[in-house]
Design an enzyme around this catalytic site. Structure first.
Site, short mmCIF file in Angstrom:
data_model
loop_
_atom_site.label_atom_id
_atom_site.label_comp_id
_atom_site.label_asym_id
_atom_site.label_seq_id
_atom_site.Cartn_x
_atom_site.Cartn_y
_atom_site.Cartn_z
N CYS A 116 0.83 -1.21 0.00
CA CYS A 116 0.00 0.00 0.00
C CYS A 116 0.87 1.26 0.00
CB CYS A 116 -0.92 -0.03 1.22
SG CYS A 116 -1.98 1.42 1.33
N CYS A 140 -0.45 4.18 2.13
CA CYS A 140 -0.26 3.97 3.56
C CYS A 140 1.20 4.19 3.97
CB CYS A 140 -0.63 2.53 3.94
SG CYS A 140 -2.16 1.95 3.22
N ASP A 141 2.12 3.64 3.20
CA ASP A 141 3.51 3.54 3.66
C ASP A 141 4.50 4.42 2.91
OD1 ASP A 141 2.61 1.67 5.46
OD2 ASP A 141 2.99 -0.02 4.12
C1 LIG Z 1 -0.26 -3.95 5.06
C2 LIG Z 1 -1.40 -2.99 4.93
C3 LIG Z 1 -1.26 -1.71 5.42
C4 LIG Z 1 -2.32 -0.80 5.32
N1 LIG Z 1 -2.15 0.44 5.82
C5 LIG Z 1 -3.16 1.34 5.76
C6 LIG Z 1 -3.01 2.65 6.29
O1 LIG Z 1 -1.94 3.02 6.78
N2 LIG Z 1 -4.06 3.49 6.17
C7 LIG Z 1 -5.25 3.14 5.59
O2 LIG Z 1 -6.19 3.94 5.58
N3 LIG Z 1 -5.41 1.89 5.07
C8 LIG Z 1 -4.41 0.99 5.13
N4 LIG Z 1 -4.56 -0.24 4.59
C9 LIG Z 1 -5.84 -0.58 3.94
C10 LIG Z 1 -6.91 -0.88 5.01
O3 LIG Z 1 -6.40 -1.77 5.98
C11 LIG Z 1 -8.15 -1.47 4.35
O4 LIG Z 1 -8.61 -0.59 3.35
C12 LIG Z 1 -9.27 -1.73 5.37
O5 LIG Z 1 -8.83 -2.59 6.40
C13 LIG Z 1 -10.48 -2.33 4.67
O6 LIG Z 1 -11.43 -2.63 5.63
P1 LIG Z 1 -12.56 -3.74 5.37
O7 LIG Z 1 -13.35 -3.80 6.61
O8 LIG Z 1 -13.22 -3.47 4.09
O9 LIG Z 1 -11.76 -5.10 5.12
P2 LIG Z 1 -10.71 -5.90 6.04
O10 LIG Z 1 -9.95 -5.00 6.93
O11 LIG Z 1 -9.96 -6.75 5.08
O12 LIG Z 1 -11.63 -6.82 6.95
C14 LIG Z 1 -12.37 -7.89 6.41
C15 LIG Z 1 -12.59 -8.93 7.48
O13 LIG Z 1 -13.49 -9.92 6.98
C16 LIG Z 1 -13.08 -11.19 7.47
N5 LIG Z 1 -13.61 -12.21 6.57
C17 LIG Z 1 -13.28 -12.44 5.27
N6 LIG Z 1 -13.99 -13.46 4.77
C18 LIG Z 1 -14.81 -13.90 5.78
C19 LIG Z 1 -15.77 -14.95 5.88
N7 LIG Z 1 -16.06 -15.75 4.84
N8 LIG Z 1 -16.41 -15.15 7.07
C20 LIG Z 1 -16.12 -14.34 8.14
N9 LIG Z 1 -15.21 -13.33 8.10
C21 LIG Z 1 -14.56 -13.11 6.92
C22 LIG Z 1 -11.56 -11.12 7.45
O14 LIG Z 1 -10.99 -12.07 8.35
C23 LIG Z 1 -11.31 -9.66 7.87
O15 LIG Z 1 -11.12 -9.56 9.27
C24 LIG Z 1 -3.53 -1.18 4.69
C25 LIG Z 1 -3.67 -2.48 4.19
C26 LIG Z 1 -2.63 -3.37 4.31
C27 LIG Z 1 -2.79 -4.78 3.80
#
Ligand SMILES: Cc1cc2nc3c(=O)[nH]c(=O)nc-3n(C[C@H](O)[C@H](O)[C@H](O)COP(=O)(O)OP(=O)(O)OC[C@H]3O[C@@H](n4cnc5c(N)ncnc54)[C@H](O)[C@@H]3O)c2cc1C
Length: 306
Positions: free
Chosen positions: A134, A137-138
């Site tokens: 990302c 982010c970084d």
């Molecule tokens: C390394 C890294 C660094 C990042 N740094 C930043 C940052 O500094 N700033 C920023 O704004 N964004 C950052 N991001 C992006 C940010 O983390 C994501 O945009 C955000 O977390 C998305 O949120 P979400 O709830 O859509 O999905 P997610 O955070 O991916 O959460 C989805 C959840 O659903 C669960 N899940 C999936 N399938 C199932 C299933 N079948 N049954 C039950 N549970 C399930 C997963 O286990 C997970 O916990 C970063 C991403 C990464 C990978």
């Protein structure tokens, strides 16, 4: 008889947690399912510097705060893996999970997506210590140093250009000699004097003690190996949304993401999607939270009208 809820939220990342906060505070009978750890990708991130209200926060701390804040209005939390969703004649949805069946009148899918990994030595060990997926982010952590970007699509080249705001030199490594990126994006990258290209090459290994120091490249055609200095490596070789449980229920886009309208409604009434699992361009914590809120309010309206 399966347990019945007004709203089932699948995924306990920022999108799901924000949705749970709004749904439970509106006194809807809410359940949130998470298969691993609440907080989603946030819980796995080292330091976050771009979430409003927190100048700098450890991902695990922010994840814990989001979870505790969202659960205080009585949503039921369930550690469970969702395997299938099917409509039932009552107009509700049946959710098949690793801990049994439950029913909900509306479902918000917030299961996120995963960045594809290269699977090379050093990648997992140095994740968050120079290995990143990302740039937004970084990127600011790489001021004035040399870095590598891997990939040949729009994301890879756009992020390579973005990273030149910080890095002194960005080497784009791509296994082919042609890019999949659009002509305009290629032109932007080629015209940027800080961007170099290592084409027809793949990453063989990422090296360093406590952080990335070098990246070993291998030429695909000859097998010749070269080591280049780099303090960071940004990997853009595609994303995998977690949507396999929706197959046959709604049409996903060609990469498996969920199309919705601006209110997070899918084509199927009562089924909503929020966060990284949606078809969209920006994938950040703040956008995921906003979409979780929108989905919960749209689901609430849907339930009122039912
Ligand atoms: C390394 C890294 C660094 C990042 N740094 C930043 C940052 O500094 N700033 C920023 O704004 N964004 C950052 N991001 C992006 C940010 O983390 C994501 O945009 C955000 O977390 C998305 O949120 P979400 O709830 O859509 O999905 P997610 O955070 O991916 O959460 C989805 C959840 O659903 C669960 N899940 C999936 N399938 C199932 C299933 N079948 N049954 C039950 N549970 C399930 C997963 O286990 C997970 O916990 C970063 C991403 C990464 C990978």
């Amino acid at each position: 008889m399966p347990e019945r809820y007004d709203i089932a939220i699948v995924g306990g990342g920022p999108a799901g947690l924000a949705a749970a906060l709004y749904a439970s505070r509106a006194k809807l009978r809410t359940v949130i399912l998470e298969r691993q750890a609440f907080g989603g990708q946030v819980a796995l991130t080292g330091v976050i510097e771009n979430y409003p209200g927190y100048p700098s926060v450890a991902g695990s701390d922010l994840a814990q705060k989001m979870h505790d804040c969202s659960m205080r209005f009585g949503a039921t939390e369930l550690i469970a893996d969702l395997t299938a969703i099917r409509p039932v004649p009552s107009g509700s949805f049946a959710l098949e999970t690793s801990v049994g069946l439950l029913e909900a009148r509306a479902v918000i899918v917030a299961t996120g997506s995963r960045h594809r990994e290269l699977g090379v030595p050093g990648e997992a060990r140095l994740r968050n210590q120079g290995v990143s997926y990302c740039a937004v982010c970084d990127g600011p952590f790489y001021e004035g140093v040399e870095i590598v970007v891997v990939g040949g699509g729009d994301s890879a080249l756009q992020e390579a250009v973005f990273l030149t705001e910080y890095a002194s030199k960005v080497t784009v490594v791509h296994r082919r000699h042609e890019f999949r990126a659009s002509v305009e994006v290629q032109r932007m990258a080629r015209n940027n004097s800080k961007v170099r290209f290592a084409l027809g090459q793949v990453v063989q290994e990422i090296c360093g003690q406590d952080g990335v120091e070098n990246v070993v490249l291998r030429e695909v055609a000859t097998g010749q190996v070269e080591t280049i200095p780099a303090e960071g490596i940004f990997i853009y070789v595609g994303m995998e949304p977690s949507t396999s449980f929706l197959r046959g229920l709604i049409q996903l886009n060609s990469e498996g993401f969920i199309p919705t309208d601006g209110r997070m409604r899918t084509i199927l009434p009562g089924l909503f999607a929020a966060g990284d699992v949606r078809e969209k361009t920006v994938r950040q914590i703040a956008t995921a939270c906003g979409e979780g809120v929108e989905a919960a309010l749209a689901a609430q309206e849907y339930l009122k009208g039912q």
